[in-house]
Design an enzyme around this catalytic site. Structure first.
Site, short mmCIF file in Angstrom:
data_model
loop_
_atom_site.label_atom_id
_atom_site.label_comp_id
_atom_site.label_asym_id
_atom_site.label_seq_id
_atom_site.Cartn_x
_atom_site.Cartn_y
_atom_site.Cartn_z
N THR A 143 28.90 49.55 43.01
CA THR A 143 29.72 49.55 44.22
C THR A 143 31.20 49.74 43.90
O THR A 143 32.01 49.88 44.81
CB THR A 143 29.56 48.21 44.96
OG1 THR A 143 29.57 47.19 43.99
CG2 THR A 143 28.29 48.16 45.76
N SER A 201 27.20 36.34 42.50
CA SER A 201 28.22 37.36 42.74
C SER A 201 29.41 36.81 43.50
O SER A 201 29.25 35.91 44.33
CB SER A 201 27.60 38.51 43.55
OG SER A 201 28.60 39.36 44.06
N ALA A 202 30.59 37.39 43.27
CA ALA A 202 31.80 36.98 44.00
C ALA A 202 31.84 37.63 45.39
O ALA A 202 32.65 37.25 46.23
CB ALA A 202 33.04 37.39 43.22
N LYS A 248 37.39 44.44 38.70
CA LYS A 248 35.96 44.10 38.57
C LYS A 248 35.76 42.59 38.51
O LYS A 248 36.40 41.91 37.70
CB LYS A 248 35.39 44.72 37.29
CG LYS A 248 35.02 46.18 37.45
CD LYS A 248 34.29 46.67 36.22
CE LYS A 248 33.90 48.13 36.35
NZ LYS A 248 33.34 48.65 35.11
N GLU A 258 26.28 40.23 33.25
CA GLU A 258 27.60 40.43 33.85
C GLU A 258 28.28 41.67 33.29
O GLU A 258 28.18 41.95 32.11
CB GLU A 258 28.50 39.23 33.50
CG GLU A 258 28.74 38.25 34.60
CD GLU A 258 29.59 38.79 35.75
OE1 GLU A 258 30.18 39.88 35.64
OE2 GLU A 258 29.64 38.11 36.78
N ASP A 259 29.03 42.38 34.16
CA ASP A 259 29.81 43.53 33.68
C ASP A 259 31.30 43.22 33.60
O ASP A 259 32.06 44.05 33.12
CB ASP A 259 29.61 44.74 34.60
CG ASP A 259 30.25 44.53 35.96
OD1 ASP A 259 30.10 43.41 36.52
OD2 ASP A 259 30.90 45.45 36.46
N ASP A 276 24.79 39.14 38.09
CA ASP A 276 25.90 39.59 38.91
C ASP A 276 25.38 40.81 39.68
O ASP A 276 24.40 41.43 39.25
CB ASP A 276 27.08 39.96 38.00
CG ASP A 276 28.21 40.61 38.74
OD1 ASP A 276 28.61 40.07 39.80
OD2 ASP A 276 28.71 41.67 38.30
N LEU A 277 26.01 41.14 40.81
CA LEU A 277 25.50 42.25 41.62
C LEU A 277 26.25 43.56 41.34
O LEU A 277 25.68 44.52 40.79
CB LEU A 277 25.61 41.88 43.10
CG LEU A 277 25.16 42.93 44.12
CD1 LEU A 277 23.68 43.23 43.99
CD2 LEU A 277 25.47 42.44 45.54
N ASP A 278 27.57 43.57 41.68
CA ASP A 278 28.38 44.78 41.54
C ASP A 278 28.53 45.14 40.06
O ASP A 278 29.05 44.36 39.28
CB ASP A 278 29.77 44.55 42.14
CG ASP A 278 29.72 44.29 43.64
OD1 ASP A 278 29.40 45.22 44.38
OD2 ASP A 278 30.00 43.15 44.05
N LYS A 304 35.30 33.31 39.45
CA LYS A 304 35.07 33.50 38.03
C LYS A 304 36.45 33.70 37.36
O LYS A 304 37.28 34.35 37.97
CB LYS A 304 34.20 34.75 37.77
CG LYS A 304 32.82 34.69 38.43
CD LYS A 304 32.12 36.04 38.36
CE LYS A 304 30.82 36.01 39.16
NZ LYS A 304 30.10 37.30 39.22
C1 G6P Z 1 32.68 41.71 43.06
C2 G6P Z 1 33.38 43.00 42.70
C3 G6P Z 1 34.86 42.92 43.05
C4 G6P Z 1 35.06 42.46 44.48
C5 G6P Z 1 34.40 41.11 44.70
C6 G6P Z 1 34.52 40.62 46.13
O1 G6P Z 1 33.00 40.74 42.12
O2 G6P Z 1 33.23 43.29 41.34
O3 G6P Z 1 35.45 44.19 42.84
O4 G6P Z 1 36.44 42.39 44.81
O5 G6P Z 1 33.02 41.23 44.38
O6 G6P Z 1 33.81 41.50 46.96
P1 G6P Z 1 33.79 41.45 48.55
O7 G6P Z 1 32.59 42.29 48.91
O8 G6P Z 1 33.62 40.02 48.95
O9 G6P Z 1 35.08 42.00 49.02
MG MG Z 2 30.33 42.80 38.51
#
Ligand code: G6P
Ligand code: MG
Length: 216
Positions: free
Chosen positions: A17, A115-116, A45, A170-171, A9-11, A146
Site C-alpha cells: 500500500t 498494524s499501525a 513506513k 515486519e518491513d 504487519d500489513l502494509d 511502533k
Molecule cells: C502503516 C503504514 C504507514 C501509515 C500507517 C497508518 O504503518 O506503513 O505508512 O502511515 O500504517 O496508516 P493509516 O491507514 O491509519 O493512515
Molecule cells: Mg509495514
C-alpha cells in the site's frame, strides 16, 4: 513447532500500500506548495498517520499549524487514500503472502495482524484475507506507535500466546524494534542493510518456509 504464533504487519508485508500512501501524501504536499521524494517516503513506513504528517510538514518547512488544521489535512489525505484502496483487489496481495499465512495455520500456528493503520479492516476486506487471522490489532486499538511494542503485545495477548513464542513479520525499522522491545522473534521483509535488528531478513514471504521459523 516450538513457536506458537505469527504476527504480521500489513502494509509492506502482506500488501504494497506504500505506493497509495505516497500518492496521497504527495498530492497533499503539492496542494500545500511543495514536493517530496520517494526516498523521503521510505521514512514514512510504519509511521502513524499524524506522525507522517508532521514529518511531511517539516520537509515542506511548514510551521505553526494548529491541531485542528493538522487533523483536516490528515483527513484530506485519508480521503484520497481510501478512494485508492477502495479499488484494490486480491491480486495486490504480495507474492507468497497468502500461501505463507495458510501454511502457518496448517502447521497449527495462530495468526494475527499487528498494524499501525486505521484502514486495516478495509484493506483486509478488499483482499479477502479476514478469515486467515485469529486476531486483528490495528491503529484503531493501540495508543502507542511502533517502536513501542503495544500493538504486538496486544496481538500475543489476543492469541493467548506468550511474546517469546511469537514471530513478528515486519518491513519497517520501527516495527522490528517494536517486536524486539516486546521480546518476540523477528523476520524482516526487505533488505538486511536496513533491517539490521531482525533475526532473519527475506525479500518477501515467498522466500521463507514455516519450518525455518523454528530455527530463529
Ligand atoms: C502503516 C503504514 C504507514 C501509515 C500507517 C497508518 O504503518 O506503513 O505508512 O502511515 O500504517 O496508516 P493509516 O491507514 O491509519 O493512515
Ligand atoms: Mg509495514
Amino acid at each position: 513447532m516450538k513457536i506458537k504464533a505469527c504476527i504480521f504487519d500489513l502494509d509492506g508485508v502482506l500488501v504494497d500500500t506504500a505506493v497509495y500512501h505516497y500518492k496521497a501524501w504527495k498530492r497533499l504536499a503539492n496542494e500545500l506548495g511543495f514536493d517530496f521524494t520517494e526516498h523521503q517516503n521510505e521514512q514514512l513506513k510504519g509511521v502513524s498517520r499524524m506522525a507522517s504528517l508532521d514529518l511531511i510538514l517539516g520537509w515542506g518547512g511548514i510551521k505553526g499549524m494548529s491541531n485542528e488544521q493538522k487533523i483536516e489535512l490528515a483527513d484530506r489525505k485519508n480521503t484520497w487514500y481510501t478512494e485508492m484502496i477502495g479499488a484494490m483487489t486480491p491480486s495486490e496481495i504480495l507474492p507468497g503472502a497468502r500461501d505463507f499465512v495458510i501454511a502457518c495455520r496448517n502447521a497449527g500456528l495462530k495468526t494475527a495482524i499487528g498494524s499501525a493503520s486505521k484502514n486495516t479492516p478495509t484493506i483486509l476486506q478488499k483482499l479477502d484475507l479476514q478469515s486467515l487471522f485469529n486476531a486483528v490489532i490495528d491503529g484503531n486499538s493501540v495508543s502507542a506507535p511502533k517502536p513501542d511494542p503495544e500493538v504486538f503485545l496486544k496481538g500475543a495477548e489476543a492469541l493467548g500466546v506468550s511474546p517469546a513464542d511469537c514471530v513478528v513479520f515486519e518491513d519497517a525499522v520501527a516495527g522490528i524494534e517494536a517486536a524486539v522491545n516486546g521480546g518476540m522473534k523477528t523476520v524482516g521483509i526487505g533488505s538486511p542493510e536496513v533491517l539490521t535488528k531482525a533475526e532473519k531478513v527475506v525479500s518477501g514471504l515467498d522466500k521463507i518456509t514455516v519450518v525455518e521459523l523454528d530455527t530463529l
